[in-house]
Design a protein around this motif. Structure first.
Motif, PDB file in Angstrom:
ATOM      1  N   MET A   1       0.778  -1.383   0.066  1.00 26.54           N
ATOM      2  CA  MET A   1       0.087  -0.107  -0.025  1.00 26.54           C
ATOM      3  C   MET A   1       0.776   1.301  -0.129  1.00 26.54           C
ATOM      4  N   ALA A   2       2.036   1.129   0.788  1.00 25.38           N
ATOM      5  CA  ALA A   2       3.027   2.529   1.022  1.00 25.38           C
ATOM      6  C   ALA A   2       3.330   2.836  -0.415  1.00 25.38           C
ATOM      7  N   ALA A   3       3.856   1.909  -1.118  1.00 22.61           N
ATOM      8  CA  ALA A   3       4.344   2.097  -2.655  1.00 22.61           C
ATOM      9  C   ALA A   3       3.268   2.404  -3.654  1.00 22.61           C
ATOM     10  N   GLY A   4       2.205   1.888  -3.425  1.00 21.12           N
ATOM     11  CA  GLY A   4       1.191   1.808  -4.240  1.00 21.12           C
ATOM     12  C   GLY A   4       0.147   3.324  -4.402  1.00 21.12           C
ATOM     13  N   LEU A   5       0.261   3.757  -2.947  1.00 20.30           N
ATOM     14  CA  LEU A   5      -0.276   5.038  -2.798  1.00 20.30           C
ATOM     15  C   LEU A   5       0.552   6.267  -3.173  1.00 20.30           C
TER      16      LEU A   5
END
Length: 312
Positions: A209-213
């Motif tokens: 999630m951190a990378a995707g957002l």
């Protein structure tokens, strides 16, 4: 006139001018609805039937309100108490609908392709209100209108679609629409909920999630559809929220002016935290509901103009 089809069965295959025409017309209906001058004579004498094989209070009510605001006679067919529930086939149902001489047919079905089948048989213009895991075109249109109104544009934005992509017809329609209109689209979720081959649709795949957002303009969270999935795809609701539930800590990786969307109904504390869902600085979830009526008015308007077109 850019939209030349008799039906609205999918976003896939629509060209940017047709999508823009629907969004521009929907924008005019937003203004009309807010002015209080909602009753029109555009569909006077026309009959709209809502045929929902799956429950969806939000979508059905939205279509009903859209039809009535345009002056149509609106009929909600209750499948749970109808002949369909007693064993009548979809083809028999189509014959019955033809005998009723309805003009517009809104169909929601748990099997992918059911609206397409009806569109080949009935005389009415058919609108897909969600079929299986295939598409939900009016949801993608209302999402696009919400984005356009908040961001002033669609092209060039980076959008993250997060969660249960595998079982989401909303995700598919949004992927087709947003990539067609020039967005960079990411799908974010556990490997078990990201369909194989989704990258072929022109999206980037993230499992973190951190990378995707990171740096996104729009965060679209999806409902965890337990009714469609086999056991074991996610360990538990608590574990899912820990890694993939949208909270302020994860949202901080997005752009400061990022907007948060959800097609509803929400599983609070599973795919989205209540503090984010109700955050007026980021959440546009209530606005999505309002845009839904305007978009469906636009769709009914355009399809009613093209009664008798041969192009599907």
């Amino acid at each position: 006139m850019f939209y030349r089809k008799k039906h609205l069965l999918a976003i896939e295959g629509l060209e940017p001018p047709a999508i823009s025409q629907l969004l521009d017309l929907a924008e005019s209906y937003v203004l009309l609805n807010r002015s209080g001058k909602t009753q029109r004579d555009l569909l006077r004498g026309r009959t709209l039937i809502n045929l929902f094989f799956e429950d969806s209070t939000r979508t059905r009510t939205s279509f009903e309100l859209a039809g009535k605001r345009l002056g149509a006679d609106v009929i909600n067919m209750s499948v749970s108490t109808s002949s369909v529930n007693k064993g009548e086939t979809l083809i028999d149902t189509a014959a019955t609908l033809n005998a009723m001489h309805c003009d517009l047919l809104v169909v929601r079905h748990d099997q992918s392709g059911a609206p397409n089948l009806l569109a080949q048989i009935v005389d009415a213009a058919v609108i897909n209100a969600g079929d299986g895991t295939h598409e939900h075109p009016t949801q993608a249109l209302l999402d696009a209108l919400t984005i356009k109104r908040r961001k002033g544009r669609i092209a060039g934005l980076t959008v993250a679609i997060c969660g249960d992509v595998t079982h989401s017809r909303v995700a598919r329609s949004n992927i087709h629409l947003l990539t067609t209109m020039g967005c960079q689209v990411r799908v974010v979720g556990p490997p078990t909920l990201i369909p194989a081959g989704v990258a072929d649709l022109g999206v980037s795949v993230f499992h973190d999630m951190a990378a995707g957002l990171d740096g996104v303009d729009v965060v679209m969270t999806l409902r965890l559809q337990r009714e469609r999935m086999a056991r074991g795809l996610v360990p538990s609701a608590r574990e899912y929220f820990r890694f993939y539930g949208l909270d302020h800590e994860k949202l901080a990786r997005a752009r400061p002016d990022a907007i948060v969307m959800h097609p509803g109904p929400m599983n609070r504390g599973v795919e989205i935290d209540s503090a984010v869902a109700d955050d007026p600085a980021h959440s546009v979830i209530k606005e999505q509901v309002e845009m839904g009526v305007a978009v469906r008015m636009a769709v009914l308007d355009i399809l009613s103009r093209g009664q008798g077109r041969n192009e599907p």
